[in-house]
Scaffold this motif. Sequence first.
Motif, mmCIF file in Angstrom:
data_model
loop_
_atom_site.group_PDB
_atom_site.id
_atom_site.type_symbol
_atom_site.label_atom_id
_atom_site.label_comp_id
_atom_site.label_asym_id
_atom_site.label_seq_id
_atom_site.Cartn_x
_atom_site.Cartn_y
_atom_site.Cartn_z
ATOM 1 N N VAL B 24 36.421 -50.276 21.777
ATOM 2 C CA VAL B 24 36.102 -50.676 23.148
ATOM 3 C C VAL B 24 36.851 -51.955 23.543
ATOM 4 O O VAL B 24 36.442 -52.668 24.426
ATOM 5 N N HIS B 25 37.946 -52.204 22.869
ATOM 6 C CA HIS B 25 38.772 -53.409 23.067
ATOM 7 C C HIS B 25 37.984 -54.689 23.293
ATOM 8 O O HIS B 25 38.238 -55.439 24.221
ATOM 9 N N CYS B 26 37.028 -54.927 22.412
ATOM 10 C CA CYS B 26 36.242 -56.145 22.526
ATOM 11 C C CYS B 26 36.981 -57.344 21.929
ATOM 12 O O CYS B 26 36.629 -58.485 22.199
ATOM 13 N N PHE B 28 37.063 -58.336 18.820
ATOM 14 C CA PHE B 28 36.418 -58.985 17.682
ATOM 15 C C PHE B 28 37.280 -58.989 16.421
ATOM 16 O O PHE B 28 37.015 -59.727 15.487
ATOM 17 N N PRO B 85 32.719 -54.406 15.171
ATOM 18 C CA PRO B 85 31.306 -54.048 15.307
ATOM 19 C C PRO B 85 31.127 -52.576 15.661
ATOM 20 O O PRO B 85 30.063 -52.009 15.446
ATOM 21 N N SER B 86 32.159 -51.966 16.202
ATOM 22 C CA SER B 86 32.016 -50.578 16.635
ATOM 23 C C SER B 86 32.360 -49.598 15.531
ATOM 24 O O SER B 86 32.363 -48.396 15.762
ATOM 25 N N GLY B 87 32.711 -50.097 14.368
ATOM 26 C CA GLY B 87 33.014 -49.208 13.255
ATOM 27 C C GLY B 87 34.274 -48.389 13.461
ATOM 28 O O GLY B 87 34.356 -47.232 13.041
#
Lengths: 480, 435, 440
Positions: B24-26, B28, B85-87
């Motif tokens: 989700v292109h965060c 992190f 975090p999104s695996g």
Amino acid sequence: MSLNEIIYKFENIVGSSYVIHATEDLIAYEYDGSIDRSLPNIVVIPKNTKQISEILKICYTNQVPVIARGAGTGLSGGAIAQNGGVSIGFSRMTEIIEIDPENHLAIVEPGVINSELSEKVSEYNLYYAPDPSSQQVCTLGGNIAENSGGLHCLKYGVTTNHIIGMEIALSNGDLVWVGDKTRESPGYDLRGIVIGSEGTLALATKLVVRLLKKPETVKTFLAAFKSISDASEVVSQIISSGIIPSAIEMMDKLAISAVESSINPGYPHNAEAILLVEIDGLHEAVIEESKDITQIFKQYDLLELREAQDEKERINLWKGRKGVLGALGHLAPNYYLVDGTIPRTKLVEVLEKINQISKKIKLPIANVLHAGDGNLHPAILFNERNTSERDKALEAGAEILKICVEVGGVLSGEHGIGLEKQEYMPLMFNQSDLKSMSNLIYAFDSPNFNPNKIFPTGKKNITEINQSGIISQSGSEIFI
Amino acid sequence: MILKNQQYPLSKDEKFIDGLYSCVHCGFCLQVCPTYRETGLETESPRGRIALMKAVNEERITASNIVIEHWDRCVQCRACEIACPSGVPYGMLIETTSHSIENTKNEFSLKMLIKSFFLRHIIPQQKYLKLFISLLYLLQLSKIPKIIQSIKFFNRLFPTLYNFNQMSPVISPPSMMASGQEFLGKGNRKGRVALFTGCLMSLCHGNQMNALVRILTHNGYTVELTENQVCCGAINSHSGDLETSKNLARKNIDFMLSDSINAIIVASAGCGSQLKDYFNLLESDTNYSKKADLFSKKVKDIHEFLVEIPLKLPTKLLNYNVTYQDSCHLTHVQKITDAPRKILSNIKGLNLIEMTESKMCCGAGGIYSITQPELSQSILTTKIKNVRATGSNIVATANPGCVIQLQYGIRKHDLNTEVKYVFELLDQAYHDDYI
Amino acid sequence: MSLNNPQLQKLFGKTGITINSNSVSGYLVDNQTPMAIIYPKTIQELSTTLKIASENHLNVVPSGGNSRMNLGNQINAIDLMISMSNLDNILNHNPADLTVRVQSGITIEKFSKLLSQHNQFVPIDPPLPNIATIGGTLAVGFTGPLKWMGGNLRDTVIGMTIVESDGTIVKTGGNVVKNVTGYEMSKLHIGGLGTLGIIAEVAFKISPLPHHETTILIPVNKSNDLSQVTHDIFQSHITPLSIVSMDVSTFKSLKIKCKLDSKYVACIRLGGRRNEVQRMSTEIKKICQYVDDFIELDKSNFIWNKIANFGYPVSPKNRMIIRITSLPSKTISITNQIRKINTSFSPVDFKIISDHTHGNSIILCDNLTTSQYILELIKEIREKVHQYNGCVILESIPQNIKSQCEIWDANPNTIQLMGKFKKTYDPFQTLNPGRFAGRI
Ligand SMILES: Cc1cc2nc3c(=O)[nH]c(=O)nc-3n(C[C@H](O)[C@H](O)[C@H](O)COP(=O)(O)OP(=O)(O)OC[C@H]3O[C@@H](n4cnc5c(N)ncnc54)[C@H](O)[C@@H]3O)c2cc1C
Ligand SMILES: Cc1cc2nc3c(=O)[nH]c(=O)nc-3n(C[C@H](O)[C@H](O)[C@H](O)COP(=O)(O)OP(=O)(O)OC[C@H]3O[C@@H](n4cnc5c(N)ncnc54)[C@H](O)[C@@H]3O)c2cc1C
Ligand code: SF4
Ligand code: SF4
């Protein structure tokens, strides 16, 4: 000047490795943490203030849009070049120029990562207080632009309370200090104006940050409630009792079940809501305050009250809160994360209304909130591929924001307006309010800085709004 | 130079596509990525590399050389996978991508030579590799490398060769060839393990392999050096040659999997990660999937194993200041970070000083140091700076690639520090306990 | 532009706004009298007043309690004074939410009383709280010897309604404690001295009053010891509400009934839970082992009121008040340097109070004689302060030298930028013309 000429000039300033213009490369700069994407024409990554100043001069003479970019974790599309232009990256301006432990200050470049600053000053028993959940990656420049908050801003305040002064670059490349190392500096508080302006007025090139002494003692409680209204009432009670905890976070049943099924921090399954409350300070104060808070808790019919016994347990309690949005991915493919603030005394009322909306649109809404500040983050769960669900989610989001404003709240507590909420601004501000705000752009002479953001364009109606950033795909551990 | 650019999706595999879209292109992952940290470029970041995969897969752009270069610059340390975090399964994404583009480039370069010849033909054949290493050893004994180093212009004329010369491992003979030997456990017999000797490690660091045998037998385990075992295939997987790596996996399973052993011990973190992943690699191979699963479950990293049994406490005092470099594949893939530290803390007198960012890659990355010398070296320079700041006399680590790379860095930056495997220190501390 | 009385009546007659053009002589601003004083009762009236004023190019001075009218550069011209004294209502106090919204003409005293009924406060403690208003205090924007942890005054404002120079009513911020919706326009007006708009309403976030307060006086004889004490406490892990120091003659001038034999005294204000305060007090004694005498005062509010009122109520003609800001670590060196000036200009009588958490010092100079001499003294003080990268604000200086010196130290770059703000928000120089930094 043609694009190629500009590229050539930039290359002379920063070297060709740091001027990016091939389409393939620009793709890596078309997004931020939100969902929108748009290609800039050029990305340039300066190393120092002088280079920024020269780059800006060129952009100014050619009236090219300038979009500052920190780490690109923003959730309202602030770093997106939706009209093309030059994206200026701060990833190489990462120097901590000075640490002044004597006066609890540091001077840093804007590309410094939030948590890195705290790590670097921890040897002096100091830290930088604002702690957005993205603190491991987001830049201080991005933080000032969004006036970011964090879990602990209830007691310690948001970014603007911790930036004493800045060197800023104006659109014409001039460098000006607004505020300095001392707390009071003469003239208008332009520092305070630039903070939170989402890169539309000036670029920060140096920051003077205030550092705090680390608290002596920290205590964390988990309280599990049989009803969400009890939990909300407790929040109001704690606040009005004269205790300011460093954090009060709330999660509702849906959020709890999501984390329990993936992260398993040990929250009670049968709770309708939980609160995580943290207090810190001198040992004596923490002891007394925790007694008082326990008293308040005890007036309610709790399912459980747990106090973290050691650092490990404390971290574990927070782990669930941190992982909650990522965990929501287990419940639905998408969520629409709403960010708004309401008076803390209205929590019960607003959460009930959100519940009704959820029933009406037949979509689950998980509530995760910085309850202590009244900062709501309802996450509307839906499936993007089902267009009717998607539309319903968007409408519900708008409705929630409207409710926030109606009860005396605001459109955004910490993510900013950017592209995401620009069309909602008239809910809160009338034409003259907006005109007065936009006059700042004239005062700063910065129409080419991050153009067409924050202010409503008026062209779109609410359901058609380009939902930049608000429909996050699920699966991320967005710990807002 | 002929370019045959990719005009079609990298892969239509659903797992791959799901993996891509779970990002989700965060952002992190940015700060843990060594190549992003060195360059400050989003194109050299996990998020950027994934965005490029998406764009190629959506057919918005072609996999041009520019794009491929960004993927090639990934050290494959997989720190990003842990941070995400999104695996997002980054390791799988980059391997699939490398595999898909491998055949599209037929530009001649040293890199291609290494990939197509060295990796496919030399490494899998222990005897060729041995020959190669022996030649290298002879070369090191001769004065040639020193002479090369002293020729001023060599550097400019043949930069890659010059680098290769500088970076080549310090070879510590005799090499260890697995040919079915067996070493009986001492004292109370606890069980039987097979030692995976790997390719490079057994050849370059034979001495250290012998130390492993001493440690295991001292702890009551009989050690067998299973004959016919081959390279784990990690390097082939990373560079996209999945076929070779599957073949190697099948061979290792055929020869090493047996009911009579409690565990397959591996001391190289990179090999360990690959062996533990065989079940995934051979998932769709009906003949092997079950066996691969069994195999992977038996694989134990040496540190993991020693801490679990638990190891006998050593008695000798080692008055060293030691800093520990977390090997990427041990940390990010096998997620083992405590065990090596626990072993070190069991050694009396040893003072463990943590360096800044011990979990950041050193820039070794298999053949990365040869194919991307510039980036690899700038990552290494940062690492050496952090090592230097601890003032340690020893830097301990857990993977041959890291040992070689750190040795090179220390030579290059004139540091007075030794590089050792964690278990080498344990071996030293057992000195008085061995009977 | 000047108007005569009938013209003025004509302009405002129909509006029904209270206008007083008779007894204006007491409302001097820089020796100039306004033609009339206008008392709007509603924001709408305030807006109408400004609209008329700006349309007719009249110069306007907003006025709160008139307690600080002498601050600022010499005003260019004055036609009207707008008194905010009728706009003094509490609009919305939500004690449980710790927020409050008031009209800006409310006095600090009335405001504090309301809050203290609920054991709450906003960290504002200007001199003369009975006449000073919220609007005036925010417009001046100084931080007093306040609460260190309470933060700056500007940090407590969460929303505002402003009437701009052309009468436009503008809302900014909101009534909630966390808000990033749009630009934070209130920051322009806090410390803006009423030069960009008139503050009409203010929303604050409020804090609970500390349960318990104590003040510890630490008498010392050497200036080195004083800097040691203030430094050590500032660096320690306790966080007092204030750390203030002064010499004994200053202390005596405050008329606090407490006998001191030492040369200097540090005043440490502690607040919090009873046990916490006790612990802090023990810690202080531990930290300052090298000091032998501590005076602990349980009921100590009066001291802090006196400190807040330092120099007030009357500023005699030959008194000057100078405010210095520097890094906290430099405060004592600067004040030492300034005290040295004392000896070369013999009859100057300096009284100095320093705040060691914000790094402010307030200097009273009494018994001043000729303008020549005052100007020289100012120059000398500025030099000393600039050596330590501090800055100087001349809070109160004799009227006759105002035209000869700049009140604020500000760098020309910044002033130039600020000038653009004045141009944008007050294009006709309606509000307080010429009074701000750089004579904006
Ligand atoms: C998982 C996740 C969790 C988050 N949690 C929080 C949270 O708890 N609290 C919170 O407040 N936010 C949170 N955010 C939002 C985001 O991290 C913050 O807004 C952060 O401050 C953005 O920093 P950045 O460096 O990524 O800036 P970017 O996204 O790159 O940019 C943000 C804005 O800042 C501008 N900008 C960047 N640098 C400068 C500069 N030097 N000068 C001027 N303008 C500049 C850009 O133009 C843009 O408008 C979260 C985001 C994610 C993805
Ligand atoms: C020694 C000293 C210590 C001080 N300490 C503190 C302190 O601790 N804390 C603190 O907060 N302040 C402090 N101050 C500042 C001072 O007390 C304030 O200036 C005072 O409160 C002004 O209030 P007033 O209502 O009398 O304003 P006035 O004297 O009426 O006006 C002051 C200025 O503000 C403008 N103004 C007035 N009302 C408005 C309005 N509604 N909108 C726009 N502009 C307006 C006027 O035009 C004028 O320029 C200190 C000052 C001194 C000299
Ligand atoms: S952390 Fe994961 S989801 Fe976020 S950008 Fe990196 S790969 Fe994508
Ligand atoms: S594997 Fe390592 S080098 Fe490659 S993208 Fe991930 S963090 Fe960066």
